[in-house]
Design a protein around this motif. Structure first.
Motif, PDB file in Angstrom:
ATOM      1  N   LEU A 176       5.854 -10.451  10.774  1.00  0.00           N
ATOM      2  CA  LEU A 176       5.050 -11.086   9.728  1.00  0.00           C
ATOM      3  C   LEU A 176       5.833 -11.135   8.429  1.00  0.00           C
ATOM      4  O   LEU A 176       6.407 -10.126   8.002  1.00  0.00           O
ATOM      5  N   VAL A 178       5.102 -11.898   4.459  1.00  0.00           N
ATOM      6  CA  VAL A 178       4.102 -12.193   3.434  1.00  0.00           C
ATOM      7  C   VAL A 178       4.831 -12.833   2.270  1.00  0.00           C
ATOM      8  O   VAL A 178       5.658 -12.194   1.608  1.00  0.00           O
ATOM      9  N   LEU A 206       5.456 -15.036  11.915  1.00  0.00           N
ATOM     10  CA  LEU A 206       4.167 -15.449  11.355  1.00  0.00           C
ATOM     11  C   LEU A 206       4.284 -15.413   9.842  1.00  0.00           C
ATOM     12  O   LEU A 206       4.929 -14.529   9.281  1.00  0.00           O
ATOM     13  N   ASP A 207       3.633 -16.373   9.204  1.00  0.00           N
ATOM     14  CA  ASP A 207       3.707 -16.442   7.738  1.00  0.00           C
ATOM     15  C   ASP A 207       2.331 -16.211   7.147  1.00  0.00           C
ATOM     16  O   ASP A 207       1.359 -16.785   7.613  1.00  0.00           O
ATOM     17  N   MET A 208       2.278 -15.359   6.145  1.00  0.00           N
ATOM     18  CA  MET A 208       1.018 -15.195   5.434  1.00  0.00           C
ATOM     19  C   MET A 208       1.332 -15.528   3.981  1.00  0.00           C
ATOM     20  O   MET A 208       2.185 -14.894   3.365  1.00  0.00           O
ATOM     21  N   GLY A 223      -6.521  -8.894   2.530  1.00  0.00           N
ATOM     22  CA  GLY A 223      -5.807  -9.946   3.249  1.00  0.00           C
ATOM     23  C   GLY A 223      -5.087  -9.394   4.477  1.00  0.00           C
ATOM     24  O   GLY A 223      -5.124  -9.964   5.567  1.00  0.00           O
ATOM     25  N   MET A 224      -4.465  -8.236   4.295  1.00  0.00           N
ATOM     26  CA  MET A 224      -3.712  -7.622   5.390  1.00  0.00           C
ATOM     27  C   MET A 224      -4.629  -7.161   6.513  1.00  0.00           C
ATOM     28  O   MET A 224      -4.311  -7.310   7.689  1.00  0.00           O
ATOM     29  N   LYS A 226      -7.518  -8.393   7.395  1.00  0.00           N
ATOM     30  CA  LYS A 226      -7.956  -9.572   8.157  1.00  0.00           C
ATOM     31  C   LYS A 226      -6.849 -10.056   9.071  1.00  0.00           C
ATOM     32  O   LYS A 226      -7.062 -10.366  10.226  1.00  0.00           O
ATOM     33  N   PHE A 227      -5.650 -10.114   8.532  1.00  0.00           N
ATOM     34  CA  PHE A 227      -4.530 -10.626   9.312  1.00  0.00           C
ATOM     35  C   PHE A 227      -4.290  -9.761  10.557  1.00  0.00           C
ATOM     36  O   PHE A 227      -4.076 -10.269  11.663  1.00  0.00           O
ATOM     37  N   ARG A 230      -6.496 -10.382  13.490  1.00  0.00           N
ATOM     38  CA  ARG A 230      -6.143 -11.554  14.319  1.00  0.00           C
ATOM     39  C   ARG A 230      -4.819 -11.347  15.069  1.00  0.00           C
ATOM     40  O   ARG A 230      -4.615 -11.923  16.122  1.00  0.00           O
ATOM     41  N   HIS A 231      -3.912 -10.588  14.476  1.00  0.00           N
ATOM     42  CA  HIS A 231      -2.582 -10.395  15.086  1.00  0.00           C
ATOM     43  C   HIS A 231      -2.225  -8.916  15.157  1.00  0.00           C
ATOM     44  O   HIS A 231      -1.340  -8.449  14.441  1.00  0.00           O
ATOM     45  N   CYS A 247       0.155  -3.569   3.781  1.00  0.00           N
ATOM     46  CA  CYS A 247       0.268  -3.712   5.211  1.00  0.00           C
ATOM     47  C   CYS A 247       0.392  -2.349   5.878  1.00  0.00           C
ATOM     48  O   CYS A 247      -0.258  -2.061   6.874  1.00  0.00           O
TER      49      CYS A 247
END
Lengths: 325, 325
Positions: A176, A178, A206-208, A223-224, A226-227, A230-231, A247
């Protein structure tokens, strides 16, 4: 309060002589200077800085614009800029632009209104045209405006490459990144180089993308979380110090082990990376040197010295912590 | 560049009228104001702030002194002070005193030299006499100077009591307190009240006194490591956010569990307490309100409003994290 006239009378010289002596703006003999200084001391004379500045059309003040003074990188930068300006006889006016372009413009307007002698900007909300039309000295951190505004920054591309190569060496296969920096800012380069290395190495990326003027801790953390929902299977992370730490917290909260299961690398390498446990591996910017170069370059312009370089890029280094192998 | 004379000529009015209209210093009819504003816009007239300030003997600048702009509490405080000053039409001059009394004096001297309209000080290196002899407005954070200098601060005594009671409730029997604040500063109270509660409860108390102007992370961490070597059996810790976090890191490094074996409570409750894992339990100061009160109180003095309170003390609250039960 004693005036310059009182000092002149006491010293037995003219007002012009006192002005030249105290402002250093013309020849006055050593003996006369001593008489004037003695008289000024005796009368407790303190020159009115406002009047003196009007005469010189200088304020001795430099404006410093940062997006958020409470962000670890910008507080450290502002601290060192202030210390270097002070060392060179200048005062520091500070502005949090907090992502509001009107505030940035307001401070730039101070240049035209003779409130500051120059500006060091680390803020990036306002259109470049607004900067380019100013006639007084401006120095930019990490953002290229074009001719007339020297750029000083870290080698973000080098940092992105170092982080990518370390994660690859650590065996990461799903990473990931960010990001979230203003358009047109050099910091973008670290993300594009990072991406390029990952693609070359066949690592899934993956890009956030965070709002680039959000420095709020809770926004990062939420934000982290939630991410990760999903992943949950990422095994490597690269982002700014705060994003990387957010993170790490979200990962630890889920009972995932760092660095065994997830490797994390920050960018900036501020004190906060040494406060978390394990310490964060991070690409470190040399903030003190960055601050000193900003000040020296700006004062070269203010004091009209020759040969001011347009672009000065500083090396970064890897600070190894406990979040990588 | 257009001068005030050009604007007057273009608008067909006198220079005095233009000055009154643009500075808001006397009556000018609405029609005339419109004509003047139109002329000023057309000519691109920007008033010379230096000249305007000389006339008013005001700069519109407030000085803010903090010991270290890169310390989480002071960077947050400075950010909110700047934002509130900006909202009220003032600019912020910033100074890191970094524990050097000469720097503090230098900035105070700006009051006498008409470079700032007032000063908000959170710095404590310089003798109180130096503050008391100034004639222009000063507001102090956490340090009592005496009449003429309003004090604004958090209820440190309340915070010390809350922390002590929580550690006692958590069953702690051998507690470390990390202190290290300047003599005569309200923050001392949290340590004396903490000590008093511990004595009343028969809890063994160890004191570690840091140099009060040291905000360096490494100094904190190394100090804690040494202390733990000598006293590995402490079961509770209370100190500023940074001291508490340093202690937490040193404890975790030794494989001791938090909060099971050692309970830790910080003071300030800044963002950094939410970045560490587990989150730090801390007594939280309301920094934003503190900043707003400092600004409002100082501007009451600058703008000569009546009834400025001498002492304003804010409540603190416990922010529960994962370092206590």
């Amino acid at each position: 309060m004693a005036s310059i006239r009182d000092v002149a009378k006491q010293a037995g010289v003219g007002v012009g002589t006192v002005s030249r002596a105290l402002n250093g703006t013309g020849y006055v003999s050593t003996d006369t200077k001593k008489k004037i200084e003695k008289a000024a001391r005796k009368l407790g004379y303190t020159p009115n800085e406002l009047a003196r500045n009007l005469y010189r059309n200088r304020t001795g003040i430099v404006g410093v614009m940062v997006p958020d003074l409470d962000h670890p990188f910008f507080s450290c930068l502002a601290k060192h800029i202030e210390m270097e300006l002070y060392r060179q006889g200048y005062k520091t006016m500070i502005c949090n632009t907090i992502g509001i372009s009107d505030r940035e413009k307001d401070y730039l307007d101070m240049l035209d209104r003779n409130m500051v002698d120059g500006i060091i900007t680390g803020a990036h909300s306002l259109d470049g045209e607004e900067y380019l039309k100013r006639k007084k000295p401006i120095v930019s951190i990490d953002r290229e405006f074009g001719p007339g505004i020297p750029l000083i920054g870290s080698d973000h591309a080098m940092g992105g490459r170092m982080a990518a190569e370390l994660l690859v060496k650590n065996g990461c296969r799903k990473v990931l990144q960010v990001s979230g920096v203003a358009p047109g800012v050099a910091a973008q380069e670290r993300h594009s180089v990072f991406k390029q290395v990952m693609q070359e190495q066949g690592v899934e990326l993956l890009d956030m993308v965070m709002d680039w003027n959000v420095f709020d801790w809770n926004a990062h953390y939420e934000g982290m979380e939630k991410f990760l929902g999903r992943h949950p299977d990422i095994d490597g992370v690269f982002g700014g110090d705060m994003a990387a730490i957010a993170c790490m917290n979200a990962v630890l909260q889920k009972g995932i082990r760092v660095p065994e299961e997830v490797k994390i690398i920050g960018f900036d390498g501020m004190d906060v990376t040494r406060m978390v446990y394990p310490r964060l591996t991070a690409v470190r910017q040399n903030v003190q040197l960055l601050a000193e170069l900003c000040v020296n370059t700006l004062l070269d312009l203010v004091e009209e010295r020759k040969g001011v370089p347009h672009r000065q890029i500083l090396d970064v280094e890897m600070q190894f912590g406990g979040t990588t192998l």
